[in-house]
Design an enzyme around this catalytic site. Structure first.
Site, PDB file in Angstrom:
ATOM      1  CG  ASN A  12      38.298  32.894  40.619  1.00  0.00           C
ATOM      2  OD1 ASN A  12      38.012  32.977  39.436  1.00  0.00           O
ATOM      3  ND2 ASN A  12      37.394  32.762  41.558  1.00  0.00           N
ATOM      4  CG  HIS A  15      37.266  37.721  36.156  1.00  0.00           C
ATOM      5  ND1 HIS A  15      35.982  38.142  35.965  1.00  0.00           N
ATOM      6  CD2 HIS A  15      37.491  37.787  37.478  1.00  0.00           C
ATOM      7  CE1 HIS A  15      35.454  38.479  37.124  1.00  0.00           C
ATOM      8  NE2 HIS A  15      36.355  38.266  38.065  1.00  0.00           N
ATOM      9  CG  HIS A  48      31.493  30.876  41.466  1.00  0.00           C
ATOM     10  ND1 HIS A  48      31.214  32.070  42.093  1.00  0.00           N
ATOM     11  CD2 HIS A  48      30.397  30.104  41.667  1.00  0.00           C
ATOM     12  CE1 HIS A  48      30.007  32.013  42.650  1.00  0.00           C
ATOM     13  NE2 HIS A  48      29.490  30.832  42.388  1.00  0.00           N
ATOM     14  NE  ARG A  50      28.979  34.380  39.926  1.00  0.00           N
ATOM     15  CZ  ARG A  50      28.288  35.011  40.880  1.00  0.00           C
ATOM     16  NH1 ARG A  50      26.976  34.935  40.915  1.00  0.00           N
ATOM     17  NH2 ARG A  50      28.901  35.725  41.777  1.00  0.00           N
ATOM     18  NE  ARG A  54      27.115  36.201  36.743  1.00  0.00           N
ATOM     19  CZ  ARG A  54      26.883  37.056  37.736  1.00  0.00           C
ATOM     20  NH1 ARG A  54      27.833  37.894  38.105  1.00  0.00           N
ATOM     21  NH2 ARG A  54      25.736  37.097  38.349  1.00  0.00           N
ATOM     22  CD  GLU A  75      34.844  31.108  44.395  1.00  0.00           C
ATOM     23  OE1 GLU A  75      33.881  31.776  43.996  1.00  0.00           O
ATOM     24  OE2 GLU A  75      35.993  31.532  44.430  1.00  0.00           O
ATOM     25  CB  THR A 106      30.950  36.171  45.906  1.00  0.00           C
ATOM     26  OG1 THR A 106      31.135  35.278  44.823  1.00  0.00           O
ATOM     27  CG2 THR A 106      30.242  35.467  47.044  1.00  0.00           C
ATOM     28  CD  GLU A 156      38.097  31.926  49.869  1.00  0.00           C
ATOM     29  OE1 GLU A 156      37.884  30.793  49.399  1.00  0.00           O
ATOM     30  OE2 GLU A 156      38.270  32.935  49.158  1.00  0.00           O
ATOM     31  CG  HIS A 196      35.696  38.810  47.141  1.00  0.00           C
ATOM     32  ND1 HIS A 196      35.510  40.095  46.726  1.00  0.00           N
ATOM     33  CD2 HIS A 196      34.838  38.042  46.421  1.00  0.00           C
ATOM     34  CE1 HIS A 196      34.562  40.101  45.801  1.00  0.00           C
ATOM     35  NE2 HIS A 196      34.143  38.877  45.591  1.00  0.00           N
TER      36      HIS A 196
HETATM   37  N1  PXP Z   1      37.242  33.684  46.985  1.00  0.00           N
HETATM   38  C1  PXP Z   1      35.907  33.591  46.735  1.00  0.00           C
HETATM   39  C2  PXP Z   1      35.085  32.701  47.612  1.00  0.00           C
HETATM   40  C3  PXP Z   1      35.311  34.284  45.667  1.00  0.00           C
HETATM   41  O1  PXP Z   1      33.994  34.195  45.441  1.00  0.00           O
HETATM   42  C4  PXP Z   1      36.147  35.045  44.822  1.00  0.00           C
HETATM   43  C5  PXP Z   1      35.555  35.727  43.621  1.00  0.00           C
HETATM   44  O2  PXP Z   1      35.093  34.802  42.713  1.00  0.00           O
HETATM   45  C6  PXP Z   1      37.517  35.102  45.107  1.00  0.00           C
HETATM   46  C7  PXP Z   1      38.038  34.436  46.207  1.00  0.00           C
HETATM   47  C8  PXP Z   1      38.466  35.891  44.266  1.00  0.00           C
HETATM   48  O3  PXP Z   1      38.131  37.240  44.335  1.00  0.00           O
HETATM   49  P1  PXP Z   1      38.825  38.267  43.339  1.00  0.00           P
HETATM   50  O4  PXP Z   1      38.431  37.860  41.958  1.00  0.00           O
HETATM   51  O5  PXP Z   1      38.261  39.576  43.767  1.00  0.00           O
HETATM   52  O6  PXP Z   1      40.302  38.139  43.557  1.00  0.00           O
END
Ligand code: PXP
Length: 242
Positions: A12, A15, A48, A50, A54, A75, A106, A156, A196
């Site tokens: 992901n 960030h 994602h 959003r 953001r 996402e 999330t 997931e 997550h």
């Molecule tokens: N899976 C989903 C559905 C998420 O919303 C997120 C966070 O955006 C992640 C995985 C990844 O989570 P993390 O950034 O805490 O590794």
């Protein structure tokens, strides 16, 4: 996961865009991050879009779609405007998540059983565009059974509570729920992913759950990348999970 199949890793890259948006500048570029993650062995790229934009912007989504060579997992909230964008950009699959403007990330899984009919319509809309749907849910039997009713192909499982657990007892309780949920989902014919809050310290027990085919990880890997570089941070996670 069938024996012999490798556990897949989705990175992901939200960030990277979060940092860029701090200055509304051009750097760092999430597409470059995605390409480096792929070079290091990532199986898919997760972003994602959003509603409050953001981090990831619509332009990032198009750039990712045009440039990445692995799979794109978008996402998103199941809102009409985002659904329209997703159907135009055609990610390889979408992951429907609950979305609240006030949250930092999330927080919980999608309330599927409370809106089966609505989600069924969303899943059928995506089916018209041949886009498979994953539902981000808690490892709760009733939510998993409801996910099947929507026609979604993937779930997931939310690992956030496991990741945040403070005591060993709490951690083991949350892990057991994920183990049981993965088994139930797989038996009901769903593909199972998890994510997550997973990091270099807590990921191992999750990798031992045979039904889980893919992990989606962002925060810990992007954070580590500041010190060792993104390719190395991805490689370190791959070494751990396989
Ligand atoms: N899976 C989903 C559905 C998420 O919303 C997120 C966070 O955006 C992640 C995985 C990844 O989570 P993390 O950034 O805490 O590794």
């Amino acid at each position: 996961m069938n024996q012999g199949d490798k556990l897949k890793l989705g990175i992901n890259i939200d960030h990277v865009a979060t940092l860029r948006q701090q200055r509304r500048g051009k750097e760092p570029d999430p597409v470059l991050a995605a390409l480096l993650a792929e070079t290091a062995g990532a199986d898919s790229i997760v972003c994602h879009l959003r509603e409050d934009r953001r981090h990831i912007q619509e332009q990032d989504l198009s750039n990712l779609r045009r440039n990445i060579k692995t799979k794109l997992n978008l996402e998103m909230a199941a809102s009409p405007r985002i659904i329209k964008i997703a159907c135009q950009e055609k990610p390889d699959w979408v992951t429907l998540v609950p979305e609240k403007r006030s949250e930092l990330t999330t927080e919980g899984g999608l309330a599927v059983k409370e809106q089966v009919n609505r989600l069924k319509d969303v899943v059928s809309e995506f089916k018209k565009f041949k886009i498979p749907v994953s539902l981000f849910i808690d490892a709760d039997t009733s939510q998993i059974k409801a996910a099947v009713k929507t026609g979604a192909e993937i779930v997931e499982l939310h690992t956030g509570r496991y990741a945040d657990a403070v005591t060993e007892k709490e951690k083991s309780f949350e892990l057991k729920k994920i183990i049981a949920g993965s088994r139930i989902a797989k038996n009901l014919g769903l593909k199972v992913a998890a994510g997550h809050g997973l990091d270099y310290r807590n990921v191992l027990p999750i990798t031992r759950i045979p039904e889980i085919e893919e992990l989606n990880i962002g925060y810990s890997i992007i954070g580590r990348a500041l010190f060792v570089g993104l390719e190395e941070a991805v490689r370190e996670m791959i070494r751990l999970i396989r």
